[in-house]
Write a protein that holds these residues in place. Structure first.
Motif, PDB file in Angstrom:
ATOM      1  N   GLY A   1       0.816  -1.214   0.000  1.00 28.02           N
ATOM      2  CA  GLY A   1       0.000   0.000   0.000  1.00 28.02           C
ATOM      3  C   GLY A   1       0.843   1.253   0.000  1.00 28.02           C
ATOM      4  N   TRP A   2       1.901   1.246   0.812  1.00 27.06           N
ATOM      5  CA  TRP A   2       2.760   2.432   0.854  1.00 27.06           C
ATOM      6  C   TRP A   2       3.605   2.573  -0.410  1.00 27.06           C
ATOM      7  CZ3 TRP A   2       3.170   6.806   3.608  1.00 27.06           C
ATOM      8  CH2 TRP A   2       2.290   6.924   4.683  1.00 27.06           C
ATOM      9  N   ALA A   3       3.894   1.467  -1.067  1.00 27.65           N
ATOM     10  CA  ALA A   3       4.566   1.570  -2.365  1.00 27.65           C
ATOM     11  C   ALA A   3       3.672   2.298  -3.358  1.00 27.65           C
ATOM     12  CB  ALA A   3       4.921   0.180  -2.884  1.00 27.65           C
ATOM     13  N   ALA A   4       2.378   2.021  -3.299  1.00 32.29           N
ATOM     14  CA  ALA A   4       1.425   2.716  -4.175  1.00 32.29           C
ATOM     15  C   ALA A   4       1.351   4.198  -3.828  1.00 32.29           C
ATOM     16  CB  ALA A   4       0.051   2.068  -4.068  1.00 32.29           C
ATOM     17  N   VAL A   5       1.346   4.514  -2.532  1.00 33.03           N
ATOM     18  CA  VAL A   5       1.323   5.916  -2.108  1.00 33.03           C
ATOM     19  C   VAL A   5       2.545   6.659  -2.647  1.00 33.03           C
ATOM     20  CG1 VAL A   5       1.462   7.474  -0.116  1.00 33.03           C
ATOM     21  CG2 VAL A   5      -0.051   5.486  -0.041  1.00 33.03           C
TER      22      VAL A   5
ATOM     23  N   ASP B   1       4.259   7.839   7.734  1.00 30.40           N
ATOM     24  CA  ASP B   1       3.287   6.856   8.213  1.00 30.40           C
ATOM     25  C   ASP B   1       2.791   7.267   9.602  1.00 30.40           C
ATOM     26  OD1 ASP B   1       1.971   4.580   9.204  1.00 30.40           O
ATOM     27  OD2 ASP B   1       3.315   3.209   8.167  1.00 30.40           O
ATOM     28  N   PRO B   2       1.465   7.494   9.771  1.00 27.24           N
ATOM     29  CA  PRO B   2       0.973   7.939  11.081  1.00 27.24           C
ATOM     30  C   PRO B   2       1.238   6.942  12.204  1.00 27.24           C
ATOM     31  CG  PRO B   2      -0.854   7.360   9.624  1.00 27.24           C
ATOM     32  CD  PRO B   2       0.380   7.388   8.774  1.00 27.24           C
ATOM     33  N   ARG B   3       1.467   5.672  11.850  1.00 22.38           N
ATOM     34  CA  ARG B   3       1.757   4.677  12.894  1.00 22.38           C
ATOM     35  C   ARG B   3       3.111   4.909  13.556  1.00 22.38           C
ATOM     36  NH1 ARG B   3      -0.136  -0.133   8.915  1.00 22.38           N
ATOM     37  NH2 ARG B   3       1.095   1.203   7.546  1.00 22.38           N
ATOM     38  N   LEU B   4       3.920   5.785  12.973  1.00 20.34           N
ATOM     39  CA  LEU B   4       5.234   6.093  13.540  1.00 20.34           C
ATOM     40  C   LEU B   4       5.211   7.351  14.413  1.00 20.34           C
ATOM     41  CD1 LEU B   4       7.392   5.594  10.302  1.00 20.34           C
ATOM     42  CD2 LEU B   4       6.821   3.884  12.055  1.00 20.34           C
TER      43      LEU B   4
ATOM     44  N   ALA C   1      -8.619  18.162  18.380  1.00 23.78           N
ATOM     45  CA  ALA C   1      -8.518  18.054  16.925  1.00 23.78           C
ATOM     46  C   ALA C   1      -7.388  17.117  16.528  1.00 23.78           C
ATOM     47  CB  ALA C   1      -8.300  19.437  16.306  1.00 23.78           C
ATOM     48  N   ALA C   2      -6.304  17.098  17.302  1.00 24.64           N
ATOM     49  CA  ALA C   2      -5.169  16.221  16.989  1.00 24.64           C
ATOM     50  C   ALA C   2      -5.555  14.764  17.176  1.00 24.64           C
ATOM     51  CB  ALA C   2      -3.971  16.576  17.862  1.00 24.64           C
ATOM     52  N   ARG C   3      -6.249  14.441  18.257  1.00 24.57           N
ATOM     53  CA  ARG C   3      -6.631  13.049  18.491  1.00 24.57           C
ATOM     54  C   ARG C   3      -7.606  12.558  17.422  1.00 24.57           C
ATOM     55  NH1 ARG C   3      -9.467  12.865  23.144  1.00 24.57           N
ATOM     56  NH2 ARG C   3      -9.238  15.029  23.745  1.00 24.57           N
ATOM     57  N   ILE C   4      -8.582  13.399  17.081  1.00 21.93           N
ATOM     58  CA  ILE C   4      -9.563  13.018  16.058  1.00 21.93           C
ATOM     59  C   ILE C   4      -8.878  12.783  14.718  1.00 21.93           C
ATOM     60  CG2 ILE C   4     -11.498  13.896  14.684  1.00 21.93           C
ATOM     61  CD1 ILE C   4     -12.416  15.356  17.270  1.00 21.93           C
ATOM     62  N   THR C   5      -8.011  13.712  14.325  1.00 17.48           N
ATOM     63  CA  THR C   5      -7.372  13.632  13.007  1.00 17.48           C
ATOM     64  C   THR C   5      -6.387  12.478  12.942  1.00 17.48           C
ATOM     65  OG1 THR C   5      -7.645  16.024  12.764  1.00 17.48           O
ATOM     66  CG2 THR C   5      -6.088  14.947  11.275  1.00 17.48           C
ATOM     67  N   LEU C   6      -5.614  12.263  14.005  1.00 15.35           N
ATOM     68  CA  LEU C   6      -4.679  11.141  14.011  1.00 15.35           C
ATOM     69  C   LEU C   6      -5.434   9.822  13.869  1.00 15.35           C
ATOM     70  CD1 LEU C   6      -1.863   9.947  14.267  1.00 15.35           C
ATOM     71  CD2 LEU C   6      -2.095  10.098  16.758  1.00 15.35           C
ATOM     72  N   ARG C   7      -6.559   9.694  14.563  1.00 10.92           N
ATOM     73  CA  ARG C   7      -7.361   8.480  14.433  1.00 10.92           C
ATOM     74  C   ARG C   7      -7.837   8.291  12.992  1.00 10.92           C
ATOM     75  NH1 ARG C   7      -9.333   5.747  18.781  1.00 10.92           N
ATOM     76  NH2 ARG C   7     -11.233   5.225  17.625  1.00 10.92           N
ATOM     77  N   GLN C   8      -8.195   9.372  12.315  1.00 10.20           N
ATOM     78  CA  GLN C   8      -8.622   9.274  10.916  1.00 10.20           C
ATOM     79  C   GLN C   8      -7.464   8.838  10.021  1.00 10.20           C
ATOM     80  OE1 GLN C   8     -10.293  13.171  10.232  1.00 10.20           O
ATOM     81  NE2 GLN C   8     -12.316  12.553  10.952  1.00 10.20           N
ATOM     82  N   PHE C   9      -6.275   9.395  10.271  1.00  3.07           N
ATOM     83  CA  PHE C   9      -5.104   8.983   9.498  1.00  3.07           C
ATOM     84  C   PHE C   9      -4.798   7.501   9.720  1.00  3.07           C
ATOM     85  CE2 PHE C   9      -3.054  13.509   9.493  1.00  3.07           C
ATOM     86  CZ  PHE C   9      -3.910  13.895   8.483  1.00  3.07           C
ATOM     87  N   LEU C  10      -4.857   7.069  10.984  1.00  2.00           N
ATOM     88  CA  LEU C  10      -4.583   5.670  11.294  1.00  2.00           C
ATOM     89  C   LEU C  10      -5.637   4.751  10.670  1.00  2.00           C
ATOM     90  CD1 LEU C  10      -3.565   6.127  15.032  1.00  2.00           C
ATOM     91  CD2 LEU C  10      -2.050   5.353  13.200  1.00  2.00           C
ATOM     92  N   ASP C  11      -6.884   5.200  10.688  1.00  2.00           N
ATOM     93  CA  ASP C  11      -7.954   4.409  10.085  1.00  2.00           C
ATOM     94  C   ASP C  11      -7.758   4.300   8.571  1.00  2.00           C
ATOM     95  OD1 ASP C  11     -10.595   3.042  10.226  1.00  2.00           O
ATOM     96  OD2 ASP C  11     -11.238   4.753   9.011  1.00  2.00           O
ATOM     97  N   ALA C  12      -7.314   5.388   7.941  1.00  2.34           N
ATOM     98  CA  ALA C  12      -7.059   5.339   6.503  1.00  2.34           C
ATOM     99  C   ALA C  12      -5.947   4.345   6.185  1.00  2.34           C
ATOM    100  CB  ALA C  12      -6.693   6.728   5.980  1.00  2.34           C
ATOM    101  N   ASP C  13      -4.926   4.285   7.048  1.00  4.60           N
ATOM    102  CA  ASP C  13      -3.877   3.284   6.873  1.00  4.60           C
ATOM    103  C   ASP C  13      -4.459   1.872   6.910  1.00  4.60           C
ATOM    104  OD1 ASP C  13      -1.300   3.978   6.261  1.00  4.60           O
ATOM    105  OD2 ASP C  13      -0.664   4.321   8.317  1.00  4.60           O
ATOM    106  N   ALA C  14      -5.348   1.644   7.881  1.00  7.68           N
ATOM    107  CA  ALA C  14      -5.968   0.323   8.000  1.00  7.68           C
ATOM    108  C   ALA C  14      -6.840   0.019   6.782  1.00  7.68           C
ATOM    109  CB  ALA C  14      -6.803   0.258   9.278  1.00  7.68           C
TER     110      ALA C  14
END
Length: 368
Positions: free
Chosen positions: A90-94, A124-127, A341-354
């Motif tokens: 997936g990250w190769a595609a990104v 990567d938001p997981r980092l 706002a940071a917690r909400i947005t980070l969760r969205q980024f992490l969810d998009a990764d999933a």
């Protein structure tokens, strides 16, 4: 054409002019496109865009929007790298999506000497808690194309990573950033990095560093926060919160002589463009917002130094959560990651990764 208003002359676009293209051509305000989708980016460039951005949500949307391109490409990548898992593919595609978009911006990069023509790719938001991993990935992404700029979250860990990566020669864009104290902390970190490079005689060049404030997401959070606390404000007041923070950050950056620029992102209304025109900063609306601004012929005026209406600002400042976001010292770096706002947005980024992992899984192992 000039109109006299309180505070000085305001330059207006001629009647009938396309707002975005006129502002891009006649003011210092740079237009970037809040997507790396090549089709959208080509259209945005015709409006005057000289930059673009990618993040997990944007990449997921772009890949989903073009299955005829990315389904066979993901299968080809899997065949080329049989040991790679879903995340690596997936990250190769990104990365491929980002490199393709970066090529479209090469003329603007050359014309501006590297200040514009940048394609932002997000770490990567997981980092987000690992400084060393963020720096390593930022250095890797920086090598994808000469005009890549790397997004790192504006948390305490992320700001430490930004300073080190900038020192190593990476062009930086802050993300997960919603407030004046975050923007100022990032601006200071980038100054330290540039000073370190100068002190050590490292090559000096235009890095094009930008510091994002996601103004619309600040608006969203304050609407949620006031609702939770059963607080009422005059209709429309909270739609000015992000604009007020952006204007304040821009003023502080000029006062302190920071060599990075403020960037307005996460659009919720046209004020997040129209109230900033004339400033030496970047506005990065999604293409749909650009299309609507042009279609509705939103008036263009140099309004960056026009203050937010005093009554609106007073009502905002009565909210303790807005004061945290607006005052330069409203939050310490250790608080940045815990801002709503940071917690909400980070969760969205992490969810998009999933979700990207799941998309790759469906390509590799389709349901029977």
């Amino acid at each position: 054409m000039l109109r006299r208003v309180e505070g000085g002359d305001v330059t207006l676009a001629p009647e009938g002019a396309a707002p975005l293209a006129w502002a891009a051509a006649h003011t210092p305000t740079a237009l970037w496109n809040d997507s790396a989708d090549p089709e959208e980016l080509r259209r945005s460039i015709s409006f005057g865009a000289v930059g673009a951005t990618c993040n997990p949500v944007i990449a997921l949307t772009a890949i989903r929007s073009h299955p005829e391109v990315w389904t066979p490409r993901l299968r080809a990548l899997a065949a080329e790298h049989p040991a790679w898992g879903e995340s690596a593919l997936g990250w190769a595609a990104v990365k491929e999506l980002s490199v393709e978009a970066a090529k479209l911006l090469e003329p603007a990069f050359a014309a501006s000497g590297g200040r514009d023509g940048r394609l932002s790719i997000q770490t990567d938001p997981r980092l987000h808690r690992d400084v060393d991993a963020l720096v390593a990935q930022a250095v890797e992404f920086s090598g994808l194309a000469e005009n890549v700029i790397v997004k790192i979250p504006a948390t305490a860990s992320g700001i430490a990573a930004m300073e080190e990566a900038a020192y190593r020669g990476v062009s930086i864009n802050a993300t997960l950033s919603f407030t004046v104290p975050q923007a100022v902390a990032v601006g200071e970190a980038l100054e330290r990095a540039l000073d370190r490079r100068s002190a050590e005689g490292l090559p000096d060049r235009e890095f094009g560093h930008v510091v994002t404030i996601m103004g619309g997401r600040l608006d969203d959070w304050l609407k949620s926060w006031t609702a939770k606390h059963r607080m009422l404000t005059k209709p429309g007041t909270l739609d000015w919160a992000g604009v007020a923070a952006l204007k304040k950050a821009y003023a502080v950056f000029r006062e302190r002589g920071f060599r990075s620029r403020v960037l307005s992102a996460a659009f919720r209304n046209h004020l997040q463009w129209s109230e900033l025109v004339g400033g030496d900063l970047v506005v990065s609306p999604p293409f749909d917002w650009q299309d609507r601004i042009d279609a509705n012929r939103i008036p263009v005026a140099v309004r960056i130094d026009e203050p937010v209406d005093a009554d609106i600002l007073d009502e905002l400042l009565a909210l303790s959560e807005f004061r945290r976001a607006y005052d330069v010292h409203g939050m310490a770096p250790e608080e940045f990651a815990e801002f709503g706002a940071a917690r909400i947005t980070l969760r969205q980024f992490l969810d998009a990764d999933a979700q990207l992992d799941a998309l790759v899984r469906d390509v590799l192992v389709p349901a029977p």
